[in-house]
Design a protein around this motif. Structure first.
Motif, mmCIF file in Angstrom:
data_model
loop_
_atom_site.group_PDB
_atom_site.id
_atom_site.type_symbol
_atom_site.label_atom_id
_atom_site.label_comp_id
_atom_site.label_asym_id
_atom_site.label_seq_id
_atom_site.Cartn_x
_atom_site.Cartn_y
_atom_site.Cartn_z
ATOM 1 N N ILE A 37 56.429 13.380 21.652
ATOM 2 C CA ILE A 37 55.825 14.630 21.685
ATOM 3 C C ILE A 37 56.128 15.946 20.821
ATOM 4 O O ILE A 37 55.162 16.718 20.764
ATOM 5 N N TRP A 84 60.586 23.783 26.822
ATOM 6 C CA TRP A 84 61.235 22.763 27.536
ATOM 7 C C TRP A 84 61.305 23.220 28.837
ATOM 8 O O TRP A 84 62.430 24.380 28.266
ATOM 9 N N VAL A 123 56.711 21.810 28.577
ATOM 10 C CA VAL A 123 57.375 20.161 29.158
ATOM 11 C C VAL A 123 58.254 20.384 29.639
ATOM 12 O O VAL A 123 59.197 20.319 29.798
ATOM 13 N N ASP A 137 60.824 17.979 32.013
ATOM 14 C CA ASP A 137 61.181 16.893 32.144
ATOM 15 C C ASP A 137 61.639 16.498 33.431
ATOM 16 O O ASP A 137 62.989 17.083 33.593
ATOM 17 N N GLU A 171 54.141 16.654 31.908
ATOM 18 C CA GLU A 171 55.605 16.642 32.684
ATOM 19 C C GLU A 171 56.052 15.012 32.180
ATOM 20 O O GLU A 171 55.079 14.060 31.644
ATOM 21 N N VAL A 219 54.667 9.863 29.909
ATOM 22 C CA VAL A 219 54.152 11.158 30.100
ATOM 23 C C VAL A 219 52.607 11.461 31.199
ATOM 24 O O VAL A 219 51.822 10.562 30.958
#
Length: 378
Positions: free
Chosen positions: A107, A169, A201, A203, A229, A247
């Motif tokens: 990413i 993040w 994003v 995680d 995600e 992802v």
């Protein structure tokens, strides 16, 4: 003279890589018990193992598609619909990964240029920072603090947004603290991303460990416009070493990531993909039994915390217990003393950022008899 790349000057060897080697080299009379790393010690379901064996004997041992088997992508889509209420197109909105950790690099390589700014949680998973620095982008750390339930301070985020970050993040349920984000906070994050045109994003590998309310950021209205995600089968299905992740998000974003991924690997093993497909179809009984084991272990960790006079939050979820040391005690010195004197390894909180100083983290990935032995040693 051959020298290493300049990009490595800002990056150190991963903490656990160094520390576990140090532990392996220690000469001790009794075995060291590790409560450090979150590597599940439990077994996958028997039918998952059987599927792996059968598929490995099928003769289909060649290179596989970079996008993964359709049957596995379909299972991932069904899993997300059943568990999170998220509808995904298995053909275009799911990209399997060989572990979600590689996804952090893919990413970042897909979206970051040298000098781009990246919002990174403090405390947070160290790989977010190291990958950002390897790509010569610039980390912008946003604070997560216990007094704010380890949630972002949106006033601080607005100030950081003036530097025009490109990626943010987030990680809920949060590692290392076990905090969860209420739905309204996720909604605020999506609105923030739209306001400042950045990619969030999330995680999300810990949703099913001791957590009654699994949540995906993709369940928020409009999330696919600005969010993707990462998820993994490692913790939920006890197959960390098999390296199966994914992802999920808008086709446009995934196509950019695929440009990187397709140049970095040659596809996931056919047998592992078939076994992962089986795992994703687990019954509710699987999750219940898994959490029963971790719940029993957690109670013993609470007992250990009480013996060490450290404070913990019983509302936290996930695979770890995050505990606060008494004021003035250095976390790294504390865990080293226990390692050398009691032969028990616990993770110091400061490796996750300066907001982790004064905290320690326990993994639930040790059997009951080992945890009881830790109680006796302490």
């Amino acid at each position: 003279m051959i020298t290493e790349a300049k990009r490595l000057q800002s990056v150190q060897e991963y903490y656990f890589s160094k520390k576990l080697q140090e532990i392996a080299n220690m000469q001790t009379d009794i075995p060291i018990i590790s409560l450090g790393i979150g590597s599940p010690d439990l077994q996958p379901a028997p039918e998952v193992i059987e599927t792996l064996i059968t598929a490995s004997q099928s003769g289909n041992n060649g290179y596989q598609s970079y996008r993964g088997l359709p049957i596995m992508r379909n299972a991932m889509a069904q899993f997300y619909h059943q568990q999170f209420g998220v509808t995904l197109d298995s053909a275009t909105e799911i990209l399997p990964l060989m572990g979600s950790k590689e996804g952090i690099m893919h990413i970042s390589m897909a979206f970051l240029n040298e000098g781009d700014k990246v919002l990174i949680p403090n405390p947070g998973y160290p790989t977010y920072s190291s990958v950002t620095e390897l790509l010569q982008a610039e980390p912008l750390y946003y604070d997560l603090k216990g007094e704010n339930d380890w949630l972002p301070d949106f006033n601080q985020l607005e100030k950081l947004a003036e530097q025009k970050p490109k990626i943010m993040w987030i990680n809920y349920p949060h590692m290392p603290t076990g905090a969860t984000a209420p739905r309204e906070v996720l909604e605020q994050l999506i609105a923030f991303a739209k306001r400042h045109q950045l990619l969030i994003v999330n995680d999300n590998p810990y949703s099913f460990i001791l957590n009654d309310k699994p949540t995906s950021i993709l369940s928020i209205d409009g999330a696919k416009d600005v969010a993707i995600e990462l998820n993994s089968l490692s913790k939920t299905f006890n197959i960390a070493g098999w390296r199966v992740g994914m992802v999920l998000g808008k086709e446009e974003f995934l196509n950019s990531i695929l440009k990187v991924k397709s140049n970095m690997d040659s596809g996931m093993s056919y047998a592992i993909q078939q076994a992962a497909t089986k795992a994703l179809k687990a019954s509710e009984e699987w999750y219940k039994n898994l959490n029963n084991v971790y719940s029993e272990r957690r109670e013993i960790i609470y007992n250990i915390c009480d013996k060490l006079n450290v404070k913990y939050d019983k509302n936290a979820v996930g695979l770890f217990i995050w505990a606060k040391l008494p004021e003035g005690i250095d976390d790294k010195s504390f865990i080293d003393k226990i390692l050398y004197d009691k032969k028990v390894f616990i993770t110091p909180g400061s490796i996750f950022g300066n907001n982790g100083k004064g905290y320690i983290r326990f993994s639930l990935c040790a059997p009951i008899e080992k945890l009881n032995e830790v109680v006796e040693r302490l």
